[in-house]
Structure formats: C-alpha cells, structure tokens
Design an enzyme around this catalytic site. Structure first.
Site, PDB file in Angstrom:
ATOM      1  N   ILE A 200       0.738  -0.974   0.049  1.00  0.00           N
ATOM      2  CA  ILE A 200       0.080   0.081   0.209  1.00  0.00           C
ATOM      3  C   ILE A 200       1.132   1.283  -0.180  1.00  0.00           C
ATOM      4  O   ILE A 200       1.631   1.377   0.915  1.00  0.00           O
ATOM      5  CB  ILE A 200      -0.644   0.048   1.378  1.00  0.00           C
ATOM      6  CG1 ILE A 200      -2.056  -1.123   1.234  1.00  0.00           C
ATOM      7  CG2 ILE A 200      -2.329   1.532   1.669  1.00  0.00           C
ATOM      8  CD1 ILE A 200      -2.254  -1.486   3.016  1.00  0.00           C
ATOM      9  N   CYS A 201       0.809   2.388  -0.576  1.00  0.00           N
ATOM     10  CA  CYS A 201       1.221   3.700  -0.524  1.00  0.00           C
ATOM     11  C   CYS A 201       0.167   4.935  -0.960  1.00  0.00           C
ATOM     12  O   CYS A 201      -1.447   4.420  -1.182  1.00  0.00           O
ATOM     13  CB  CYS A 201       2.408   3.952  -1.788  1.00  0.00           C
ATOM     14  SG  CYS A 201       1.633   3.776  -3.271  1.00  0.00           S
ATOM     15  N   ARG A 202       0.453   5.930  -1.308  1.00  0.00           N
ATOM     16  CA  ARG A 202      -0.767   6.682  -1.453  1.00  0.00           C
ATOM     17  C   ARG A 202      -1.700   6.638  -2.621  1.00  0.00           C
ATOM     18  O   ARG A 202      -2.718   6.561  -2.982  1.00  0.00           O
ATOM     19  CB  ARG A 202      -0.058   8.396  -1.513  1.00  0.00           C
ATOM     20  CG  ARG A 202      -1.088   9.108  -1.499  1.00  0.00           C
ATOM     21  CD  ARG A 202      -0.789  10.755  -1.686  1.00  0.00           C
ATOM     22  NE  ARG A 202      -1.411  11.547  -1.464  1.00  0.00           N
ATOM     23  CZ  ARG A 202      -1.803  12.376  -0.404  1.00  0.00           C
ATOM     24  NH1 ARG A 202      -1.432  11.240   0.847  1.00  0.00           N
ATOM     25  NH2 ARG A 202      -2.875  13.067  -0.590  1.00  0.00           N
TER      26      ARG A 202
ATOM     27  N   MET B 103      -3.892   4.005  -1.544  1.00  0.00           N
ATOM     28  CA  MET B 103      -4.878   4.817  -0.509  1.00  0.00           C
ATOM     29  C   MET B 103      -5.889   5.962  -0.591  1.00  0.00           C
ATOM     30  O   MET B 103      -7.029   5.850  -0.094  1.00  0.00           O
ATOM     31  CB  MET B 103      -4.718   5.335   0.795  1.00  0.00           C
ATOM     32  CG  MET B 103      -3.574   4.138   2.008  1.00  0.00           C
ATOM     33  SD  MET B 103      -4.327   3.161   2.519  1.00  0.00           S
ATOM     34  CE  MET B 103      -5.817   3.677   3.946  1.00  0.00           C
TER      35      MET B 103
END
Length: 138
Positions: free
Chosen positions: A100-102, A129
């Site tokens: 997961i990242c932005r 996210m």
C-alpha cells in the site's frame, strides 16, 4: 524522378524509425514484471472477513498521519528501506501480502522487490489509499 526518390527515402526512413521504435519499446519493457493487484472494494471485503492479508504500507511516517490515514494492523516499512529490512517480513514469505502507498507507484515497486526476494503471494492495492478512501465513501 526526384519526387519518386524523395518519396522512397521518406518511406524508408519512416519504416526504419517505426521498426526502431518497436524494437526500443520491446527492449525497454522486456524486463518489466507484472504485479498482481487487489481492488479497494475487494480489500475492504477481505478486511471485514477473517481472511485478512498482511498489509504492508510503504509510505513515509508523516504520510500515515495525513488526511488519508492508514489501515489498522499495517506493517510499516518505507519503500526507501524495504530492501534492507526484508528480514522483518521473513515469517510472512508464504502469506498473502498487500502493498500500500498513496497512489500505487511505490506499492508496485515494493511488490517487485518482495517478489524478487521470493515472497509468494504479493498484490498491490489498486490506486493506493486514495482509491481506498474514495471507495469507502461510495
């Protein structure tokens, strides 16, 4: 005769450039590895069930507290230190891991690092996210 010769040269040049472009694109992307993904909605369903994957958030510390926040139960290893901290994930090598990242870019890089290191079941959260929070608001 000159017009025919010029037309011929232009055509040959065009074909040459087209073929070179095709060869270059094959060479540039030949080493690219595809990574599996999971949609925000699918991840949300999984988090609501008992079939929860390992969540690896690779954003920087300050990003975990920004407007997007973070998911509960994450393991946090920023992408810049992932390669040197792989041993922290050794116990999870055969488990499903969602990176997961932005927005998805760093998570994709993380998934490639994990896959090369022998992790068996790695997926990227599609859209990161940002997409997850947007899906929550549906």
């Amino acid at each position: 005769m000159k017009k025919v010769l010029v037309s011929f040269v232009v055509a040959v040049l065009f074909l040459s450039l087209t073929n070179i472009g095709a060869v270059l694109s094959v060479d540039v992307f030949a080493g690219e590895e595809k990574v599996a993904t999971i949609s925000p909605n699918e991840l949300k369903q999984r988090l609501d069930s008992k079939n929860v994957p390992i969540l690896l958030d690779v954003r920087e510390v300050k990003e975990l507290a920004d407007d997007l926040g973070h998911l509960p139960g994450i393991k946090h290893i920023p992408i810049g230190s992932l390669s040197s901290r792989l041993s922290e994930l050794d116990a999870d090598k055969d488990k499903e891991i969602v990176t997961i990242c932005r927005m998805g870019g760093r998570a994709t890089k993380a998934a490639k690092i994990l896959t090369k290191a022998g992790f068996k079941d790695v997926k990227v959260l599609e859209g990161g996210m940002s997409a997850y929070r947007k899906a929550e608001g549906q």
